[in-house]
Design an enzyme around this catalytic site. Sequence first.
Site, PDB file in Angstrom:
ATOM      1  N   ASP A   1       0.786  -1.148  -0.087  1.00  0.00           N
ATOM      2  CA  ASP A   1      -0.021   0.031   0.062  1.00  0.00           C
ATOM      3  C   ASP A   1       0.801   1.253  -0.057  1.00  0.00           C
ATOM      4  O   ASP A   1       1.986   1.470   0.494  1.00  0.00           O
ATOM      5  CB  ASP A   1      -1.019  -0.124   1.454  1.00  0.00           C
ATOM      6  CG  ASP A   1      -2.101   0.911   0.913  1.00  0.00           C
ATOM      7  OD1 ASP A   1      -2.388   1.378  -0.147  1.00  0.00           O
ATOM      8  OD2 ASP A   1      -2.548   1.430   2.174  1.00  0.00           O
TER       9      ASP A   1
ATOM     10  N   ASN B   1     -10.763  -2.617  -5.675  1.00  0.00           N
ATOM     11  CA  ASN B   1     -10.021  -1.770  -6.310  1.00  0.00           C
ATOM     12  C   ASN B   1     -10.679  -1.625  -7.641  1.00  0.00           C
ATOM     13  O   ASN B   1     -10.248  -0.674  -8.411  1.00  0.00           O
ATOM     14  CB  ASN B   1      -8.526  -2.279  -6.528  1.00  0.00           C
ATOM     15  CG  ASN B   1      -7.727  -1.944  -5.017  1.00  0.00           C
ATOM     16  OD1 ASN B   1      -6.955  -2.756  -4.870  1.00  0.00           O
ATOM     17  ND2 ASN B   1      -8.054  -1.142  -4.351  1.00  0.00           N
TER      18      ASN B   1
HETATM   19  C1  IPE Z   1      -5.217  -2.583  -0.080  1.00  0.00           C
HETATM   20  O1  IPE Z   1      -4.869  -1.398  -0.411  1.00  0.00           O
HETATM   21  C2  IPE Z   1      -5.313  -3.356  -1.407  1.00  0.00           C
HETATM   22  C3  IPE Z   1      -4.326  -3.683  -2.115  1.00  0.00           C
HETATM   23  C4  IPE Z   1      -2.918  -3.367  -1.560  1.00  0.00           C
HETATM   24  C5  IPE Z   1      -4.135  -4.208  -3.173  1.00  0.00           C
HETATM   25  P1  IPE Z   1      -6.345  -0.489  -0.453  1.00  0.00           P
HETATM   26  O2  IPE Z   1      -5.602   1.010  -0.574  1.00  0.00           O
HETATM   27  O3  IPE Z   1      -7.151  -0.636  -1.649  1.00  0.00           O
HETATM   28  O4  IPE Z   1      -6.995  -0.249   0.867  1.00  0.00           O
HETATM   29  P2  IPE Z   1      -7.693   0.889   1.624  1.00  0.00           P
HETATM   30  O5  IPE Z   1      -8.415   1.556   0.898  1.00  0.00           O
HETATM   31  O6  IPE Z   1      -6.580   1.679   2.210  1.00  0.00           O
HETATM   32  O7  IPE Z   1      -8.355   0.091   2.888  1.00  0.00           O
HETATM   33  C1  IPE Z   2      -1.465   0.395  -3.397  1.00  0.00           C
HETATM   34  O1  IPE Z   2      -1.205   1.720  -3.519  1.00  0.00           O
HETATM   35  C2  IPE Z   2      -1.673  -0.268  -4.793  1.00  0.00           C
HETATM   36  C3  IPE Z   2      -3.156  -0.821  -4.934  1.00  0.00           C
HETATM   37  C4  IPE Z   2      -4.019  -0.844  -4.079  1.00  0.00           C
HETATM   38  C5  IPE Z   2      -3.279  -1.306  -6.147  1.00  0.00           C
HETATM   39  P1  IPE Z   2      -2.461   2.606  -3.505  1.00  0.00           P
HETATM   40  O2  IPE Z   2      -3.204   3.040  -4.775  1.00  0.00           O
HETATM   41  O3  IPE Z   2      -3.722   2.153  -2.791  1.00  0.00           O
HETATM   42  O4  IPE Z   2      -1.777   4.014  -2.915  1.00  0.00           O
HETATM   43  P2  IPE Z   2      -2.706   4.826  -1.831  1.00  0.00           P
HETATM   44  O5  IPE Z   2      -2.860   4.024  -0.584  1.00  0.00           O
HETATM   45  O6  IPE Z   2      -3.469   5.601  -2.343  1.00  0.00           O
HETATM   46  O7  IPE Z   2      -1.303   5.605  -1.249  1.00  0.00           O
HETATM   47 MG    MG Z   3      -4.028   2.315  -0.486  1.00  0.00          MG
END
Ligand code: IPE
Ligand code: IPE
Ligand code: MG
Length: 269
Positions: A26, A74
Amino acid sequence: MPAELPVNSPISLPVNLPRHVGIIMDGNGRWARQKGLPREVGHEHGADAVRRVVRAARAIGIEALTLFAFSSQNWDRPPQEVFHLMALLNRYLLEERSEILDNGIRLITVGDTERLPGYVRDPMRELIAASAHHTDMTLCLALSYGGREMITEAARRLCRAVAAGKLRPEDVDARAFEAQLDSSRLLPPLDLLIRTSGEHRISNFFLWEVAYAELFFSEAMWPDFAREHLQAALDDYARRERRFGTVPDAEAAEEPGYPGLFPPQRGKG
Ligand code: IPE
Ligand code: IPE
Ligand code: MG
């Protein structure tokens, strides 16, 4: 045998090495925003971190590594971000093909991969088949994955079996339930779960599997995550005492016996 380590890299002895490590990768978007860059650039650097961490895990001798790459939720992100993530996945599968095959890595996936576009599914299936006989490390990509979705699907399968008269309701226990989860058929039990970016939540990852996993939260944004961050998590894990709800053997043996009304029953029978 693990691949050769770079000469001056610190080698921590594989004491208490987790068999199965899961990572909630993340922080790509925040990493990019902090630099005034579009989120997409964060995802691209996130893909580089995946390459680094897979290589490090293989060198350290981790048996199985599951990377939470794309959740069921996602899909609800803006279409252009979803498209960019799918394109990155396609590129990863094509570019890492030889790295995976040359290093004895078996690729598998968990999640609803039928939802992925053909240009991701096809190279993914090809690489899964080509690497199926490898035994040095399992790399599991959690794609279109949701813990609740997996649990619901397992429940549905059991209901079907009961409705078809193949299973009695009283035989539905934790073991029977777990047998319906792809993770338990394909992977060792989850020992260590790492989440990056300073968030302290599971975000619908391995909900069932996390029951007795050790949790490690890293402040690093995923694009910055490197071998030393993984090593820090492994060092921390090595110091943990896992009890699975019981009492350590040594302590149980030393128990002097409680003189009260309800002496412990341990050791009887
Ligand atoms: C979790 O991260 C999903 C992945 C790392 C694929 P998200 O960014 O989607 O989760 P939230 O929204 O912070 O809970
Ligand atoms: C993780 O990074 C990647 C996926 C969930 C696909 P994020 O896209 O969730 O990045 P943040 O959490 O918005 O910084
Ligand atoms: Mg995220």
